[in-house]
Motif scaffolding. Structure first.
Motif, PDB file in Angstrom:
ATOM      1  N   UNK A   1       0.831  -1.206   0.000  1.00  0.00           N
ATOM      2  CA  UNK A   1       0.000   0.000   0.000  1.00  0.00           C
ATOM      3  C   UNK A   1       0.864   1.254   0.000  1.00  0.00           C
ATOM      4  N   UNK A   2       1.919   1.245   0.795  1.00  0.00           N
ATOM      5  CA  UNK A   2       2.786   2.418   0.874  1.00  0.00           C
ATOM      6  C   UNK A   2       3.471   2.695  -0.459  1.00  0.00           C
ATOM      7  N   UNK A   3       4.006   1.655  -1.071  1.00  0.00           N
ATOM      8  CA  UNK A   3       4.674   1.833  -2.364  1.00  0.00           C
ATOM      9  C   UNK A   3       3.696   2.329  -3.423  1.00  0.00           C
ATOM     10  N   UNK A   4       2.509   1.738  -3.429  1.00  0.00           N
ATOM     11  CA  UNK A   4       1.513   2.131  -4.428  1.00  0.00           C
ATOM     12  C   UNK A   4       1.060   3.571  -4.220  1.00  0.00           C
ATOM     13  N   UNK A   5       0.863   3.958  -2.964  1.00  0.00           N
ATOM     14  CA  UNK A   5       0.445   5.331  -2.660  1.00  0.00           C
ATOM     15  C   UNK A   5       1.505   6.336  -3.092  1.00  0.00           C
ATOM     16  N   UNK A   6       2.769   5.961  -2.971  1.00  0.00           N
ATOM     17  CA  UNK A   6       3.876   6.840  -3.371  1.00  0.00           C
ATOM     18  C   UNK A   6       4.133   6.810  -4.873  1.00  0.00           C
ATOM     19  N   UNK A   7       3.368   5.986  -5.583  1.00  0.00           N
ATOM     20  CA  UNK A   7       3.545   5.907  -7.025  1.00  0.00           C
ATOM     21  C   UNK A   7       4.733   5.082  -7.460  1.00  0.00           C
ATOM     22  N   UNK A   8       5.240   4.242  -6.580  1.00  0.00           N
ATOM     23  CA  UNK A   8       6.383   3.397  -6.899  1.00  0.00           C
ATOM     24  C   UNK A   8       5.881   2.074  -7.474  1.00  0.00           C
TER      25      UNK A   8
ATOM     26  N   UNK B   1     -10.320   1.255   1.869  1.00  0.00           N
ATOM     27  CA  UNK B   1     -11.441   1.483   0.960  1.00  0.00           C
ATOM     28  C   UNK B   1     -11.988   2.896   1.099  1.00  0.00           C
ATOM     29  N   UNK B   2     -11.955   3.448   2.319  1.00  0.00           N
ATOM     30  CA  UNK B   2     -12.457   4.814   2.530  1.00  0.00           C
ATOM     31  C   UNK B   2     -11.579   5.831   1.812  1.00  0.00           C
ATOM     32  N   UNK B   3     -10.265   5.660   1.895  1.00  0.00           N
ATOM     33  CA  UNK B   3      -9.346   6.629   1.299  1.00  0.00           C
ATOM     34  C   UNK B   3      -8.932   6.262  -0.123  1.00  0.00           C
ATOM     35  N   UNK B   4      -9.412   5.133  -0.621  1.00  0.00           N
ATOM     36  CA  UNK B   4      -9.139   4.789  -2.008  1.00  0.00           C
ATOM     37  C   UNK B   4      -7.812   4.108  -2.266  1.00  0.00           C
ATOM     38  N   UNK B   5      -7.127   3.673  -1.211  1.00  0.00           N
ATOM     39  CA  UNK B   5      -5.851   2.981  -1.419  1.00  0.00           C
ATOM     40  C   UNK B   5      -6.032   1.485  -1.615  1.00  0.00           C
ATOM     41  N   UNK B   6      -7.243   0.989  -1.327  1.00  0.00           N
ATOM     42  CA  UNK B   6      -7.592  -0.418  -1.527  1.00  0.00           C
ATOM     43  C   UNK B   6      -8.879  -0.458  -2.341  1.00  0.00           C
ATOM     44  N   UNK B   7      -8.945  -1.277  -3.367  1.00  0.00           N
ATOM     45  CA  UNK B   7     -10.161  -1.321  -4.195  1.00  0.00           C
ATOM     46  C   UNK B   7     -11.346  -1.892  -3.434  1.00  0.00           C
ATOM     47  N   UNK B   8     -12.528  -1.448  -3.799  1.00  0.00           N
ATOM     48  CA  UNK B   8     -13.753  -1.923  -3.135  1.00  0.00           C
ATOM     49  C   UNK B   8     -14.210  -3.239  -3.775  1.00  0.00           C
ATOM     50  N   UNK B   9     -13.486  -4.271  -3.489  1.00  0.00           N
ATOM     51  CA  UNK B   9     -13.850  -5.594  -3.999  1.00  0.00           C
ATOM     52  C   UNK B   9     -14.976  -6.172  -3.151  1.00  0.00           C
TER      53      UNK B   9
END
Length: 284
Positions: free
Chosen positions: A186-193, A245-253
């Protein structure tokens, strides 16, 4: 049977006999095991009541023995260790707060502002990282939200927030999957890495979508992540999914939404939400 009652019965039975009585017979009369009898005799001797063991004959209590009151006293109850919770409303401390509320035990909350308060010498002595959450339970200090949840579940077993030791495979697996691969991805994805294939082999989390698919597969058709009962692992995994899911860092599966729907309305979590709202109201 309370120890006080057992010792009183033991004294009464010995005084009833004018001569020695064998250990097996005495234990049978008292309705206790032979091992318990040995322990109770030792307890009496430790406070000065000399129960005599006549070789080959059994136990006898000399008629002139005076029983000190301390011999029949129950041990004084131990004062419970103070539990202190260090947090900030806008932090991972919310995970530990939820866990504490599920336990239903008394605790003291210390709210620290970001910046100087978390970097003060007093707090750095507890957590050199200068971050929250942290707890102090008596003389024990624990940091890192997953570790705190696991510690609290073991420190307060009566709350039933950890499976029996022999059934903790999924419990440990997913609790620390969320603390390791999920948090890192999650951290890497949020940072765009976006790690290359070579970098993914070096990272414990691999890549973001593998982590998401793995967790979704674990939760499909399950109400709880570790067996059939709610546990500390649900507190930790559920917190990440709810926030993500609230902040959009995890998809709402569908798997995540169904799992979170079974957790979000728990009374303990609602109390945590009220705390955050109250803490943030002056900022509105």
């Amino acid at each position: 049977m309370p120890r006080t009652t057992r010792l009183q019965d033991l004294i009464r039975e010995l005084r009833h006999h004018t001569g020695p009585i064998g250990g097996p017979e005495l234990a049978e009369r008292l309705g206790i095991t032979l091992r318990t009898l040995y322990q109770d005799v030792a307890a009496l001797r430790a406070v000065g009541v000399e129960v005599v063991n006549a070789p080959g004959q059994g136990y006898v209590l000399p008629p002139d023995v005076v029983l000190p009151p301390a011999a029949l006293a129950e041990p004084a109850p131990r004062e419970p260790a103070e539990l202190t919770f260090y947090t900030n409303p806008l932090s991972r401390g919310g995970i530990v707060h939820w866990m504490l509320e599920e336990l239903g035990v008394p605790y003291r909350t210390v709210t620290l502002e970001y910046g100087a308060a978390m970097k003060s010498p007093d707090y750095l002595a507890l957590n050199p990282m200068g971050k929250v959450p942290a707890i102090r339970h008596g003389d024990v200090v624990v940091t890192e939200a997953a570790a705190i949840c696991a510690y609290l579940a073991d420190a307060f077993p009566e709350a039933g927030l950890a499976p029996p030791p022999a059934a903790r495979g999924d419990y440990y697996r997913w609790l620390f999957f969320a603390a390791g691969p999920l948090e890192a991805a999650l951290s890497l994805n949020t940072l765009g890495v976006q790690p290359t294939a070579e970098q993914q082999r070096q990272l414990g989390c691999g890549d973001y979508w593998t982590v998401i698919e793995t967790l979704a597969g674990a939760l499909e058709g399950r109400r709880h992540i570790a067996g059939t009962a709610f546990s500390a692992a649900d507190v930790y995994v559920g917190s990440h999914l709810g926030w993500g899911m609230y902040f959009g860092t995890i998809p709402r599966r569908p798997e995540f939404e169904a799992y979170w729907a079974g957790l979000k309305d728990r009374p303990a979590r609602a109390r945590c939400e009220a705390f955050v709202e109250q803490a943030l109201s002056p900022l509105a």
